[in-house]
Design a protein around this motif. Structure first.
Motif, PDB file in Angstrom:
ATOM      1  N   LEU A 103       7.579   8.366 -10.310  1.00 12.49           N
ATOM      2  CA  LEU A 103       7.755   7.163  -9.491  1.00 12.49           C
ATOM      3  C   LEU A 103       6.510   6.877  -8.659  1.00 12.49           C
ATOM      4  N   LEU A 104       5.905   7.965  -8.178  1.00 12.42           N
ATOM      5  CA  LEU A 104       4.670   7.805  -7.397  1.00 12.42           C
ATOM      6  C   LEU A 104       3.604   7.097  -8.245  1.00 12.42           C
ATOM      7  N   SER A 105       3.378   7.585  -9.467  1.00 11.73           N
ATOM      8  CA  SER A 105       2.344   6.958 -10.314  1.00 11.73           C
ATOM      9  C   SER A 105       2.703   5.518 -10.630  1.00 11.73           C
ATOM     10  N   TYR A 106       3.994   5.291 -10.871  1.00 12.58           N
ATOM     11  CA  TYR A 106       4.440   3.937 -11.211  1.00 12.58           C
ATOM     12  C   TYR A 106       4.132   2.952 -10.072  1.00 12.58           C
ATOM     13  N   LEU A 107       4.546   3.321  -8.850  1.00 14.68           N
ATOM     14  CA  LEU A 107       4.360   2.399  -7.720  1.00 14.68           C
ATOM     15  C   LEU A 107       2.884   2.239  -7.377  1.00 14.68           C
ATOM     16  N   GLU A 108       2.138   3.343  -7.451  1.00 11.85           N
ATOM     17  CA  GLU A 108       0.698   3.252  -7.186  1.00 11.85           C
ATOM     18  C   GLU A 108       0.037   2.338  -8.217  1.00 11.85           C
ATOM     19  N   GLY A 109       0.496   2.453  -9.462  1.00 11.28           N
ATOM     20  CA  GLY A 109      -0.043   1.618 -10.534  1.00 11.28           C
ATOM     21  C   GLY A 109       0.171   0.131 -10.276  1.00 11.28           C
ATOM     22  N   LEU A 110       1.247  -0.180  -9.560  1.00  6.10           N
ATOM     23  CA  LEU A 110       1.534  -1.582  -9.233  1.00  6.10           C
ATOM     24  C   LEU A 110       0.841  -2.011  -7.940  1.00  6.10           C
ATOM     25  N   GLY A 111       0.117  -1.077  -7.323  1.00  6.51           N
ATOM     26  CA  GLY A 111      -0.630  -1.411  -6.112  1.00  6.51           C
ATOM     27  C   GLY A 111       0.157  -1.242  -4.822  1.00  6.51           C
ATOM     28  N   HIS A 112       1.322  -0.581  -4.873  1.00  3.38           N
ATOM     29  CA  HIS A 112       2.090  -0.349  -3.649  1.00  3.38           C
ATOM     30  C   HIS A 112       1.659   0.981  -3.036  1.00  3.38           C
ATOM     31  N   PRO A 113       1.186   0.964  -1.783  1.00  3.62           N
ATOM     32  CA  PRO A 113       0.818   2.241  -1.149  1.00  3.62           C
ATOM     33  C   PRO A 113       2.050   3.139  -1.104  1.00  3.62           C
ATOM     34  N   THR A 114       1.950   4.315  -1.672  1.00  2.00           N
ATOM     35  CA  THR A 114       3.117   5.197  -1.806  1.00  2.00           C
ATOM     36  C   THR A 114       2.721   6.653  -1.562  1.00  2.00           C
ATOM     37  N   GLU A 115       3.610   7.412  -0.939  1.00  2.00           N
ATOM     38  CA  GLU A 115       3.399   8.858  -0.797  1.00  2.00           C
ATOM     39  C   GLU A 115       4.637   9.594  -1.255  1.00  2.00           C
TER      40      GLU A 115
END
Ligand code: TMP
Length: 211
Positions: A29-41
């Motif tokens: 999920l982290l890679s997915y959201l980061e891939g969409l440009g959402h800052p995620t931790e």
């Protein structure tokens, strides 16, 4: 960048029995959201990096013995010591994917026989997640997956009791995902639900508190 417009991040929790697949799904999920440009931790509890976390870790690996009430309060304290940083991150636009939270706290301790309401009490006032995703797998299936490391709770009989406690904690807002599907199928379902929530939070949904 997506988080720079004053909108907040989403607080997403994954719960489930040991070996339900949470940890792998969280990193995807982290890679997915980061891939969409959402800052995620990616966060997890127990957070073993703090001094409280180290006491928990020693307990889990059977290097120390603690009374059931005491360890319960340490797990809770471990969430409290992270709560203001968590709030700051969310308010600054970072989405947090969190592997276990207060629900694990109550499910595991009440499975030992501690009073359910007593277990919930120290969690009162912690930030409430925007979404709880429960990876549903039977204790037998989880055990068949193997890989129980020798930690304290990783035994079939105990996991059965934990499953019952989770059942008592569930509320209608939880999203229950059949954890027996393939890793890809589970991930696809999670991605859709999580993205909806990330967008809803950006639009200004308010943060709330437990319970
Ligand atoms: P982990 O395997 O996700 O690192 O978690 C370690 C164990 O700690 C796991 O068996 C669940 C348990 N646990 C509790 O008993 N109470 C809690 O509050 C949390 C966060 C985890």
């Amino acid at each position: 960048k997506v988080g720079d417009d004053g909108s907040r991040g989403a607080f997403i929790v994954l719960e489930g029995l040991d070996r339900s697949g949470k940890t792998s799904q969280c990193s995807k999920l982290l890679s997915y959201l980061e891939g969409l440009g959402h800052p995620t931790e990616l966060w997890r509890f127990p957070d073993r990096s703090t001094s409280i976390g180290q006491m928990i870790s020693a307990y889990l690996s059977n290097q120390s013995q603690l009374d059931d009430h005491t360890i319960h309060l340490l797990y809770s304290a471990n969430r409290w010591e992270k709560s203001s940083l968590m709030e700051t991150k969310l308010k600054s636009g970072t989405t947090l994917i969190v592997d276990r939270y207060s629900y694990s706290g109550v499910a595991f301790s009440s499975a030992k026989g501690l009073d359910f309401e007593w277990c919930k009490a120290p969690e009162i006032g912690l930030l409430a997640p925007d979404l709880v995703l429960y990876l549903d797998i039977t204790p037998e299936k989880a055990a068949e997956r193997g890989g129980y490391g020798g930690e304290r709770y990783e035994k079939l009989e105990f996991q059965k009791k934990v499953a019952e406690s989770y059942q008592a904690l569930r509320d209608p807002s939880w999203k229950i995902i059949d954890g027996c599907q393939s890793m890809e199928e589970v991930q696809k379902l999670l991605q859709e639900i999580v993205l909806d929530h990330v967008i809803a939070c950006k639009k200004g949904r308010a943060l709330s508190h437990l319970w």
